[in-house]
Structures are given as C-alpha cells and as structure tokens.
Design an enzyme around this catalytic site. Sequence first.
Site, short mmCIF file in Angstrom:
data_model
loop_
_atom_site.label_atom_id
_atom_site.label_comp_id
_atom_site.label_asym_id
_atom_site.label_seq_id
_atom_site.Cartn_x
_atom_site.Cartn_y
_atom_site.Cartn_z
N SER A 253 0.80 -1.28 0.15
CA SER A 253 -0.07 -0.18 0.03
C SER A 253 0.54 1.29 -0.04
CB SER A 253 -0.96 -0.14 1.14
OG SER A 253 -0.15 0.46 2.39
N LYS A 254 0.19 2.30 -0.45
CA LYS A 254 0.72 3.50 -0.30
C LYS A 254 1.32 3.98 0.72
CE LYS A 254 -0.12 8.00 -2.40
NZ LYS A 254 -1.27 8.90 -3.20
N ARG A 255 0.25 3.69 1.89
CA ARG A 255 0.43 4.11 3.29
C ARG A 255 1.87 3.25 3.96
NH1 ARG A 255 -5.00 2.81 5.09
NH2 ARG A 255 -5.51 3.23 3.09
N ASN A 256 2.12 2.08 3.56
CA ASN A 256 3.17 1.58 4.18
C ASN A 256 4.45 2.02 3.34
OD1 ASN A 256 1.57 0.17 5.83
ND2 ASN A 256 1.50 -1.81 4.61
N GLY A 257 4.50 3.12 2.43
CA GLY A 257 5.46 3.44 1.77
C GLY A 257 5.98 2.62 0.77
#
Length: 474
Positions: A253-257
């Site tokens: 995910s984007k959130r996890n970079g």
Amino acid sequence: MNKVRTRYAPSPTGFMHVGNLRTAIFEYLVAKHNNGEFILRIEDTDQTRKVEGAVDFIYNTLKLCNINIDEGPNNKGKYGPYIQSERLPIYKEYAEKLVQMGKAYYCFCTEERLEELRKEAEKNKVAFMYDGHCKNLSKDEIEEKIKNGEKYVIRQKMPKEGISVYNDLVYGEIKVENKLLEDQILLKSDGYPTYNFANVIDDHLMGITHVIRGNEYIMATPKYNLLYEAFGWEKPTYIHVSMVLGEDGQKLSKRNGDASFMDLYNEGYLPEAIVNYLVMLGWSPETNDEIFSMDELIKIFDPSRISKSPSVFDIKKLNWVNAHYIKKLDIESLLNITVPHLKEAYDLSDKTEEWIKKLVSIYQDHISYGKEIVEVTDLFFKEKIELNDECKEFMSAEGTNNTLKVFEKEIENIKEWTVENINDAIMLTKEKASVKGKMLYMPIRIKTTGQMHGPELPDTIFLLGKELVLNRLK
Ligand code: GLU
C-alpha cells in the site's frame, strides 16, 4: 468464439502499486495472446478517492510499460464512455430494469436505522448484513415515499436458499451459500452505482470476455453472476489473482510506503525489467527461463499457470532482473537513467561530458538500477577514503608497501594521462616489484579506490585523475 476482450479497471487514485500493474499486464497478455483487445476503464464511482490528473498518470504508466490500449478514455472505441462517472444514466436504466424484473428493490432505510443494525450485529458478534426491511414494500408505499422526497438506494434481491457455484480459472470451483449473500446496494442515493453493480454492467456492455482481478472479489463474484443471470447475459471467464505482499508480509500500500511503479521508475528501474519481473511474480512459464520480452510473453502467456498463493515483492530479485536489462542498454539510455542521479548527488561542474560518460559506462555491469550509480561512484567525489577491516587486513600483508611505492613512482612518471599509460605503469610495477595477480592489483586497487572490487583498474585510475591518485598513494 467471441473475440477476446479484457479490461484494466483502475480507480483513479494517482498511484499504481506493483500489484495493480501486474493485473494490468496479465490482462494485456491474455488479450494479446488471443489476438484480442485490451480496454482501459476508469472506475471512479468513489468520487472521494478521485485524484486530478490520475487518468493521464495511468496512460503514462501503461505507455512506459509498452502496454497498448485499444479502447479507453483517450482512445477511440465504440463501447464508451470508458469513465464510469460518465455512464450514470446507463446504470440507472439497468437498475430500474432489475426492479421491474423483481430482482432488485428500492430501499429507503435511513443511515440511522442501518447504524442501529450494525451496532446490533457488533453486539451479537455476527457480520453485519442488511435485513431486507424494504424488500416487500408495496407499490403504493414506494410511490408515497418517493413523493415525500425520501432518499432511496436500489438493492439486489438475493435468493435465500441454495448454493451458487462458479469456476475460476486459477482457484477452481468456488461455492457460496446464497443465504450468506447480502442484498447489496447497486445504485446509491446520489445516483452513483457501486463497484458491485457497475463492474457487471460495464463488463457486459463492453464485451469483456475475461475478467482478471484481485482475489478480494472472489467471494463477491456469485453476486455478480446472479446479475448476469437475471439479465440473461453470458458470464465472462474469471481469473482471480492472489495478492502481492510487501516484504513484511502485509498487503502492498501507499501508506506503508511500498514501491509504486513510478517510484521504481524514478530510481532508474527499466519498465521492461519491471514488467518482466512482475509477470514472473505469481506466474511461471513451462521452462526455467526467467527473462522475457513483452513479445515473448504474449506468445507464451497461459493464465492457468498463475499461482494461487500470494507472492512477495522481492526487491533483490527485481534488482537481478533489472541488472540483466541494464547490461544491454546503449550508452544514451544508460546515461538517461544515471546522470540525473549523479547530478543530484554530486557537483559535476568541473567534469567533462566525456568523463561522465566514461564513468557511467565502466559501471554498467556493476549497478542494478540507475540511482545505484551514486553509491558505487562516491570514491570519485571525495578526497579521503576509509578502509574497512578486510581492506586493512589485506594491506598488512608483506610487500604491499613496496608495491605501492614502485607504483607511485610509475604514476609520477606518466606524461600523458591515458588508460594505456596507466596500464603500462601497472605492468612496470609488476616487473620492478616482482609481484603478480592479486598481490599486484589488490594493493593498488585498495589504496586508490578504498575497495577490493570494481571496474577495470586502469579505467578507474584514469577517471580518478593523476592528482587524486597520487594524493591517495601518499
Ligand atoms: N476498480 C477495481 C479495483 O481497482 C477493479 C476491480 C476489477 O478489475 O474488477 O480494485
């Protein structure tokens, strides 16, 4: 047989993680393997997630990856519009048809009532499922409510008995008890369809024959099949694919970079290599080969060889594949993926173009991605080098000091600074110090570069320049 048509149906969030891209590649390969067509459809029914410019972003990404779109928002095609928010009247028409056929119904339940139901379900530790409250409203009741301006959604009416079964090309037979299927919302009160409805309407109207998507939809597919059956439409072939996980075992995910295609591209990974790597992630050919061009993949791709188990995005493997492609680049392309990074990291103002070109080319076989040029070349941009323990230990061997003294003299004697003359200096050192092999090259390499491995020594010394080499020898 119908012409094979597949579609890539991203939500326009302005971000494409490698798992999404892999789905697009699979869809493209299935289409092209069968001389079929590949369609891009933008699924923007969740307007809150929409990002400006996302469609161009998707086009750019696919273009870089050599994935050609036959029909889509910016291409011609007779099944458009290809953006869901431009198709609202179509969804309304089909939702109303279902209501008339008795396969769907108006639901006037308020958010408060649904919230109550959700809380109740939570309290009883059961999964929330709409209770069918509005299923049996009379025609008059419905008219009355609409007249009063009450908001409504349209829900699918699910059978309460029996079992739904379908065959997935990767997962095989999938069975779900109908009583577990919720009367899901098809059309929201603002006139937007849900994904659950729009995907079916669009896939049918766009003539899609193969649906390839993430396996999070595998259990919802029986609901979609009921819609196909209600309309009397032919169902597509389903190919659900497992998730691509990050190295931590979590969903990308984007959130996890986690790396997106663009992140990788900007670091100097080559689109052909990324495509090659992603196809091999969860799919295997019949042979043990691992390097394939797009054309070769189109020839051999067989979706029944897609694996059921989740795959882990492995940057080391990607590096290996990418290094393979980098070795084959022409100098211009090699400069393109490396020089911007060099410029950002170092002051190149006193370097000639020739020098930069030579530097990059001697490292062609030593880097896995463009940006890696920065770390492997830092020895050219600093005065002092630190030796690690392994280097120090080597330097403590007998005779290294003498070798270096002889070499220093030979370097001083060089009139014209060329690779050949540097090579001669090494050869003279070999003779005069009576050393050869490792005992000749290693002390020189360590003392001048601070490393035990690297490109050809004369090339490296040439690029370091006489002054810096003598400084380091002293
Ligand atoms: N818009 C959906 C998603 O991004 C597409 C799923 C599908 O391909 O049907 O997950």
